[in-house]
Scaffold this active site. Sequence first.
Site, mmCIF file in Angstrom:
data_model
loop_
_atom_site.group_PDB
_atom_site.id
_atom_site.type_symbol
_atom_site.label_atom_id
_atom_site.label_comp_id
_atom_site.label_asym_id
_atom_site.label_seq_id
_atom_site.Cartn_x
_atom_site.Cartn_y
_atom_site.Cartn_z
ATOM 1 C CB SER A 135 11.194 40.041 34.986
ATOM 2 O OG SER A 135 11.330 39.373 33.770
ATOM 3 C CE LYS A 161 10.153 36.150 34.591
ATOM 4 N NZ LYS A 161 8.684 36.021 34.730
ATOM 5 C CG LEU A 162 18.905 35.675 34.842
ATOM 6 C CD1 LEU A 162 20.222 34.932 34.556
ATOM 7 C CD2 LEU A 162 19.136 37.182 34.879
ATOM 8 C CE LYS A 163 10.601 37.545 30.664
ATOM 9 N NZ LYS A 163 9.403 36.706 30.654
ATOM 10 C CG ASP A 189 9.675 33.513 31.952
ATOM 11 O OD1 ASP A 189 9.256 32.498 31.365
ATOM 12 O OD2 ASP A 189 9.019 34.569 32.043
ATOM 13 C CG ASN A 191 8.208 34.308 28.181
ATOM 14 O OD1 ASN A 191 9.156 34.990 28.567
ATOM 15 N ND2 ASN A 191 7.010 34.438 28.712
ATOM 16 C CD GLU A 214 7.635 32.474 34.631
ATOM 17 O OE1 GLU A 214 8.632 33.055 35.110
ATOM 18 O OE2 GLU A 214 6.571 33.060 34.396
ATOM 19 C CG ASP A 239 3.433 32.784 32.717
ATOM 20 O OD1 ASP A 239 2.222 33.029 32.810
ATOM 21 O OD2 ASP A 239 4.248 33.641 32.286
ATOM 22 C CE LYS A 263 2.908 36.740 33.675
ATOM 23 N NZ LYS A 263 3.402 36.351 32.328
ATOM 24 N N GLY A 291 3.935 39.305 36.336
ATOM 25 C CA GLY A 291 3.708 40.697 35.960
ATOM 26 C C GLY A 291 3.643 40.823 34.458
HETATM 27 O O1 NPG Z 1 7.807 42.773 35.864
HETATM 28 O O2 NPG Z 1 5.872 43.079 34.927
HETATM 29 C C1 NPG Z 1 7.020 42.605 34.943
HETATM 30 C C2 NPG Z 1 7.465 41.774 33.797
HETATM 31 C C3 NPG Z 1 7.636 40.367 34.211
HETATM 32 O O3 NPG Z 1 8.882 38.993 32.778
HETATM 33 C C4 NPG Z 1 7.827 39.478 33.038
HETATM 34 N N1 NPG Z 1 6.750 39.269 32.318
HETATM 35 O O4 NPG Z 1 6.452 36.280 30.511
HETATM 36 O O5 NPG Z 1 6.169 36.771 32.561
HETATM 37 C C5 NPG Z 1 6.432 37.101 31.415
HETATM 38 C C6 NPG Z 1 6.806 38.522 31.115
HETATM 39 C C7 NPG Z 1 5.987 39.277 30.140
HETATM 40 C C8 NPG Z 1 6.227 40.598 30.004
HETATM 41 C C9 NPG Z 1 5.020 38.705 29.442
HETATM 42 C C10 NPG Z 1 5.522 41.351 29.136
HETATM 43 C C11 NPG Z 1 4.273 39.460 28.585
HETATM 44 C C12 NPG Z 1 4.539 40.800 28.442
#
Ligand code: NPG
Length: 369
Positions: A135, A161-163, A189, A191, A214, A239, A263, A291
């Site tokens: 990610s 995966k690009l935020k 993703d 969020n 996502e 998610d 998760k 993750g």
């Molecule tokens: O590789 O553990 C990892 C991070 C993956 O992008 C990732 N997690 O929204 O999924 C998510 C995001 C996240 C990270 C969410 C940290 C909350 C805290």
Amino acid sequence: MKLTGVELRRIALPLVSPFRTSFGTQTSRDILLLRVCTPDGEGWGECVALTDPTYSPEYVDGAQHVIRTHLLPRVFAMQDVTAAGIAPALAAVKGHQMAKAVIESAVLDAELRQLGDSFGHHLGAVRDFVDSGVSVGIMGSVAELLDDVGSYLDQGYLRIKLKIEPGWDIEPVRAVRERFGDDLLLQVDANTAYTLRDATHLARLDPFGLLLIEQPLPEHDVRGHAELAKRIKTPVCLDESIESAQDAAEAIALGACAIVNIKPGRVGGYLEARRVHDICAANDIPVWCGGMLETGIGRAANVALAALPNFTLPGDTSASDRYYREDITEPFVLEKGRLRVPTGPGIGVTPNLDAIEAATTSVETVQAT
Ligand code: NPG
């Protein structure tokens, strides 16, 4: 099993690089580890709650409070403590999935260590290795992003995966596609950073052949996701919206998701995570393992879960060095873009007590009453 006590230990671990999402930037992790003690051995779990309630309502101080005040007294009152009995014993407490999950995980670790059974075998793993994705956070510039993506691909990661967020979406995706080609497994993703009013804008991602988008919309807008799914070609993955197997069943019935991110912390534990997996499998909805920047303790259990049959997409199960300079267990390392599923008893990795001690910021012991 009888618990004699529980240790709530906070550790602070700097991330190797800042990780920016649409809800904030993480530069280090403040992690609650839970160690359950029994007359026959111990078990470890990692709580995935963040410092601030910005990903979900849970946050690490709150998790520690609810564990100490509301959850552990219910666990200590159990006649026989089993992992399968934890969720029913805690059901009277609403929500707090991440807090409940860490208790169940530590109890399951203790239980399986005593039985000599592994998480993977217990959960139903069918693979020895799981495919690893990575990610990639929001960056200051597209040039920086391309450098980072290139370096992850050089390391062997099988999916990127690009935020994304408004203002950082179409152009970064276009640039990554142009630079690394159409064969790259690529997903995004958000969020929860968009609303249904952005549907036309998000449809501009259609030409890039993404695996999925996502959680584009707020977590409670499940119907909005169903509507968005009709207006864009990129498959919608949920998610934050999915906090239980029942949520998954309802979202699927509404047509709100074609794919689900699982998760364990978000759904209250590995046993509920397996139920989410099963419901998705029964509906032909593929899943992948999310993750939360876990250490080796949480990662080991995630990798075991990701070896179940319906985890058909690479997960955010990256190697330890993507997050931390030194992990608190033996590190997970990439082997041809994959992580090996631990086979030892319990989570199958050994907490490094010296590394944990060095990172500890506080320890609280709760004795059985
Ligand atoms: O590789 O553990 C990892 C991070 C993956 O992008 C990732 N997690 O929204 O999924 C998510 C995001 C996240 C990270 C969410 C940290 C909350 C805290």
